[in-house]
Design a protein around this motif. Structure first.
Motif, PDB file in Angstrom:
ATOM      1  N   TYR A   1       0.815  -1.217   0.000  1.00 35.11           N
ATOM      2  CA  TYR A   1       0.000   0.000   0.000  1.00 35.11           C
ATOM      3  C   TYR A   1       0.850   1.271   0.000  1.00 35.11           C
ATOM      4  N   THR A   2       1.978   1.255   0.690  1.00 37.86           N
ATOM      5  CA  THR A   2       2.829   2.447   0.675  1.00 37.86           C
ATOM      6  C   THR A   2       3.360   2.691  -0.734  1.00 37.86           C
ATOM      7  N   LEU A   3       3.745   1.599  -1.410  1.00 37.84           N
ATOM      8  CA  LEU A   3       4.229   1.756  -2.784  1.00 37.84           C
ATOM      9  C   LEU A   3       3.127   2.327  -3.672  1.00 37.84           C
ATOM     10  N   ALA A   4       1.919   1.781  -3.581  1.00 38.91           N
ATOM     11  CA  ALA A   4       0.824   2.259  -4.431  1.00 38.91           C
ATOM     12  C   ALA A   4       0.568   3.744  -4.173  1.00 38.91           C
ATOM     13  N   ARG A   5       0.577   4.122  -2.903  1.00 33.33           N
ATOM     14  CA  ARG A   5       0.326   5.519  -2.545  1.00 33.33           C
ATOM     15  C   ARG A   5       1.420   6.426  -3.119  1.00 33.33           C
ATOM     16  N   GLU A   6       2.679   5.976  -3.014  1.00 34.81           N
ATOM     17  CA  GLU A   6       3.791   6.783  -3.529  1.00 34.81           C
ATOM     18  C   GLU A   6       3.770   6.862  -5.054  1.00 34.81           C
ATOM     19  N   ILE A   7       3.348   5.780  -5.714  1.00 36.34           N
ATOM     20  CA  ILE A   7       3.238   5.830  -7.180  1.00 36.34           C
ATOM     21  C   ILE A   7       2.163   6.842  -7.568  1.00 36.34           C
ATOM     22  N   ARG A   8       1.033   6.812  -6.864  1.00 35.96           N
ATOM     23  CA  ARG A   8      -0.071   7.715  -7.202  1.00 35.96           C
ATOM     24  C   ARG A   8       0.286   9.184  -6.975  1.00 35.96           C
ATOM     25  N   LYS A   9       1.200   9.446  -6.055  1.00 38.91           N
ATOM     26  CA  LYS A   9       1.645  10.835  -5.868  1.00 38.91           C
ATOM     27  C   LYS A   9       2.359  11.338  -7.118  1.00 38.91           C
ATOM     28  N   ARG A  10       2.935  10.392  -7.886  1.00 38.09           N
ATOM     29  CA  ARG A  10       3.742  10.770  -9.037  1.00 38.09           C
ATOM     30  C   ARG A  10       3.026  10.567 -10.358  1.00 38.09           C
TER      31      ARG A  10
ATOM     32  N   MET B   1      -6.446  25.693  10.639  1.00 38.18           N
ATOM     33  CA  MET B   1      -5.639  24.657  11.285  1.00 38.18           C
ATOM     34  C   MET B   1      -5.956  23.282  10.682  1.00 38.18           C
ATOM     35  N   LYS B   2      -4.914  22.512  10.399  1.00 41.78           N
ATOM     36  CA  LYS B   2      -5.110  21.201   9.780  1.00 41.78           C
ATOM     37  C   LYS B   2      -4.595  20.100  10.707  1.00 41.78           C
ATOM     38  N   LYS B   3      -4.977  18.873  10.358  1.00 40.08           N
ATOM     39  CA  LYS B   3      -4.441  17.709  11.073  1.00 40.08           C
ATOM     40  C   LYS B   3      -3.684  16.841  10.085  1.00 40.08           C
ATOM     41  N   TRP B   4      -2.621  16.237  10.578  1.00 40.21           N
ATOM     42  CA  TRP B   4      -1.803  15.350   9.754  1.00 40.21           C
ATOM     43  C   TRP B   4      -1.693  14.013  10.466  1.00 40.21           C
ATOM     44  N   GLN B   5      -1.842  12.937   9.672  1.00 34.29           N
ATOM     45  CA  GLN B   5      -1.832  11.613  10.289  1.00 34.29           C
ATOM     46  C   GLN B   5      -0.637  10.793   9.808  1.00 34.29           C
ATOM     47  N   CYS B   6      -0.017  10.099  10.740  1.00 33.39           N
ATOM     48  CA  CYS B   6       1.078   9.178  10.414  1.00 33.39           C
ATOM     49  C   CYS B   6       0.477   7.969   9.696  1.00 33.39           C
ATOM     50  N   VAL B   7       0.960   7.684   8.476  1.00 29.87           N
ATOM     51  CA  VAL B   7       0.376   6.570   7.729  1.00 29.87           C
ATOM     52  C   VAL B   7       0.796   5.227   8.320  1.00 29.87           C
ATOM     53  N   VAL B   8       1.828   5.231   9.145  1.00 35.54           N
ATOM     54  CA  VAL B   8       2.293   3.969   9.704  1.00 35.54           C
ATOM     55  C   VAL B   8       1.482   3.586  10.928  1.00 35.54           C
TER      56      VAL B   8
ATOM     57  N   VAL C   1       8.680   7.209  12.612  1.00 37.06           N
ATOM     58  CA  VAL C   1       8.929   7.558  11.206  1.00 37.06           C
ATOM     59  C   VAL C   1       8.964   9.079  11.067  1.00 37.06           C
ATOM     60  N   GLY C   2       9.451   9.541   9.924  1.00 35.21           N
ATOM     61  CA  GLY C   2       9.665  10.973   9.734  1.00 35.21           C
ATOM     62  C   GLY C   2       8.456  11.707   9.167  1.00 35.21           C
ATOM     63  N   LYS C   3       8.647  13.006   8.966  1.00 31.08           N
ATOM     64  CA  LYS C   3       7.551  13.863   8.490  1.00 31.08           C
ATOM     65  C   LYS C   3       6.961  13.409   7.162  1.00 31.08           C
ATOM     66  N   GLU C   4       7.813  12.833   6.294  1.00 34.67           N
ATOM     67  CA  GLU C   4       7.316  12.479   4.964  1.00 34.67           C
ATOM     68  C   GLU C   4       6.307  11.345   5.004  1.00 34.67           C
ATOM     69  N   ASP C   5       6.201  10.672   6.156  1.00 39.54           N
ATOM     70  CA  ASP C   5       5.232   9.587   6.253  1.00 39.54           C
ATOM     71  C   ASP C   5       3.927  10.022   6.908  1.00 39.54           C
ATOM     72  N   PHE C   6       3.721  11.328   6.958  1.00 35.56           N
ATOM     73  CA  PHE C   6       2.435  11.852   7.422  1.00 35.56           C
ATOM     74  C   PHE C   6       1.643  12.346   6.219  1.00 35.56           C
ATOM     75  N   GLU C   7       0.334  12.227   6.312  1.00 36.38           N
ATOM     76  CA  GLU C   7      -0.526  12.763   5.266  1.00 36.38           C
ATOM     77  C   GLU C   7      -1.572  13.658   5.894  1.00 36.38           C
ATOM     78  N   MET C   8      -1.981  14.689   5.132  1.00 36.55           N
ATOM     79  CA  MET C   8      -3.009  15.560   5.649  1.00 36.55           C
ATOM     80  C   MET C   8      -4.340  14.819   5.665  1.00 36.55           C
ATOM     81  N   ILE C   9      -5.106  14.986   6.711  1.00 39.08           N
ATOM     82  CA  ILE C   9      -6.437  14.376   6.738  1.00 39.08           C
ATOM     83  C   ILE C   9      -7.495  15.452   6.884  1.00 39.08           C
ATOM     84  N   GLU C  10      -8.654  15.157   6.334  1.00 42.59           N
ATOM     85  CA  GLU C  10      -9.771  16.090   6.432  1.00 42.59           C
ATOM     86  C   GLU C  10     -10.299  16.079   7.864  1.00 42.59           C
ATOM     87  N   ILE C  11     -10.745  17.240   8.314  1.00 42.84           N
ATOM     88  CA  ILE C  11     -11.390  17.286   9.618  1.00 42.84           C
ATOM     89  C   ILE C  11     -12.887  17.344   9.391  1.00 42.84           C
TER      90      ILE C  11
END
Lengths: 393, 55
Positions: free
Chosen positions: A21-30, B1-8, B44-54
């Motif tokens: 799923y992480t790969l699919a998500r990263e592909i879709r970003k591009r 103000m937004k919320k960001w969620q860790c995808v992991v 995990v780092g910042k790049e593994d967060f995604e913005m989520i709708e509130i």
């Protein structure tokens, strides 16, 4: 002659875990339009495997660990997802995935099917009373089996065994850990850090039987007996085997891909066969099998770039492994086995700072427990990367 | 103000609340969170967060 591969053929990902799923998500970003297909033997629910060992602490059931079902993921990622579908073979020459008699054409294929749990001998793992937990379905069954019982016997004192011990204890269960090693997390932690974690877990009420192995498990009515090789016998209600994982390689080997401990890849995640890639727990990247989240995420990002036309070798800096034992948090960068050095440790209570230095004083690894984990980032910056950035040409 | 969620791990960073334990004041926008900040729950780092709708 091989069938011509059109651009319309999908990138096929086998596996719906964090890697897939992480790969699919990263592909879709591009790339919003490249056809994508995922094939999974599971129900395709998106969940985070590391969270399976935090369910009780966070008060989440198996269902509550699901972030989105396959239908929602398919829509979100504009991807076809074939659930409950087991791949039976790969024909790399024809660019085909085999599902029984069906042949599916791929443009590029990504093996992201994870790892298998290591089984103990049949006298132990053959018992129906023994659970192992490797995916959300396993976890759901385990929680059902746990029901109103109280006594859990955990086989294995590695990272997962320790995380489960802490989590089940937080859930109010009586937890006994059995492992043949003399310390917890051998191979990951130096003795000083391991003894801190063990002491913290014992203070929480976890019982350890180390230096002994389970020889046989017998069901006695509702209860379970675990017979140890020192002659002792433990009584419990549920037994969990958490003795480790092994990358899944069989289908890859059957298709003549080069495998060792995992499926061999270079830093582009490319296997020995054109247009076939391996990602996550099943992959051995330039000799490294690292079944942890951080290497997986970095690999998925690099591979997404590669598959969308920008070949990108993965770079792995020092990636601390975080052990989710809330009673005594751990962050560790184990030194490479080939590196000569010595451990130097400071310990106060269960707070440990252990550093592994070479003869010249270079930091090659570290282990932090308790409130010393706060030094994780500072130390990680000093440790050499696992896969160094490519030399500029 | 937004919320960001860790995808992991699902941890949520709420810009309104910040993360004072790491010295990130309430009201800190995601782009102003230090690049080396890590998910407090899983590392995990910042790049593994995604913005989520509130909602």
């Amino acid at each position: 002659m091989a069938e011509a591969v059109t651009d319309q053929a999908p990138v096929v990902i086998i596996g719906s875990g964090l890697a897939g799923y992480t790969l699919a998500r990263e592909i879709r970003k591009r790339d919003a339009s490249q056809p994508l297909m995922m094939i999974t033997a599971d129900d395709g629910a998106s969940y985070s495997k590391p969270m399976l060992s935090t369910g009780f602490t966070k008060g989440k059931t198996a269902d509550e660990l699901v972030q989105a079902d396959a239908g929602a993921m398919a829509e979100q990622l504009n991807m076809e997802i074939r659930t409950h579908t087991r791949v039976t073979g790969i024909d790399p020459g024809a660019h085909n995935v085999l599902i029984g008699d069906e042949r599916l054409h791929y443009r590029q294929l990504v093996l992201a099917w994870g790892a298998d749990v290591i089984r103990l001998p049949d006298a132990v793992s053959g018992s129906l009373a023994v659970s192992s937990i490797n995916d959300l379905e396993d976890y759901r069954r385990f929680r059902q089996r746990l029901g109103g019982h109280r006594r859990v016997i955990l086989l294995g004192a590695g990272l997962i065994g320790c995380e489960y011990a802490n989590d089940l204890r937080n859930g109010g269960y009586d937890v006994t850990v059995v492992a043949p090693s003399e310390q917890v997390m051998p191979g990951l932690l130096p003795e000083v850090a391991a003894s801190a974690v063990q002491a913290a877990l014992e203070a929480e009420g976890v019982t350890f039987h180390l230096g002994v192995a389970a020889e046989a498990v017998r069901e006695e009515g509702e209860a379970v007996q675990v017979h140890l090789n020192d002659g002792a016998m433990l009584q419990g209600d549920v037994v969990v085997s958490a003795v480790g994982l092994r990358p899944r390689t069989r289908l890859a080997a059957d298709a003549s891909l080069a495998v060792n401990q995992g499926i061999l890849t270079d830093r582009l995640m490319a296997t020995s066969v054109p247009d076939v890639y391996a990602l996550g727990d099943c992959a051995e990247v330039e000799g490294h099998v690292l079944m942890y989240v951080m290497p997986l995420m970095a690999s998925a990002r690099a591979l997404a770039a590669t598959l969308t036309g920008e070949p990108t070798p993965v770079q792995w800096g020092a990636m601390p492994v975080v052990v989710k034992t809330p009673c005594c948090p751990v962050a560790v960068v184990p030194p490479e086995l080939t590196e000569d050095g010595v451990w130097e440790a400071e310990r106060e209570g269960n707070n440990v700072r252990a550093v592994y230095r070479s003869g010249t004083g270079a930091l090659l690894g570290f282990a932090l427990t308790g409130d010393r984990v706060i030094e994780k980032q500072a130390l990680a910056r000093e440790v050499p990367p696992v896969l160094t950035p490519s030399v500029a040409r | 103000m937004k919320k960001w969620q860790c995808v992991v791990c699902g941890f949520i960073y709420d810009e309104a609340e910040g993360w004072p334990e790491d010295g990130i004041a309430p009201g800190t926008a995601w782009e102003d969170v230090p690049e080396d900040w890590e998910c407090p729950d899983c590392g995990v780092g910042k790049e593994d967060f995604e913005m989520i709708e509130i909602s």
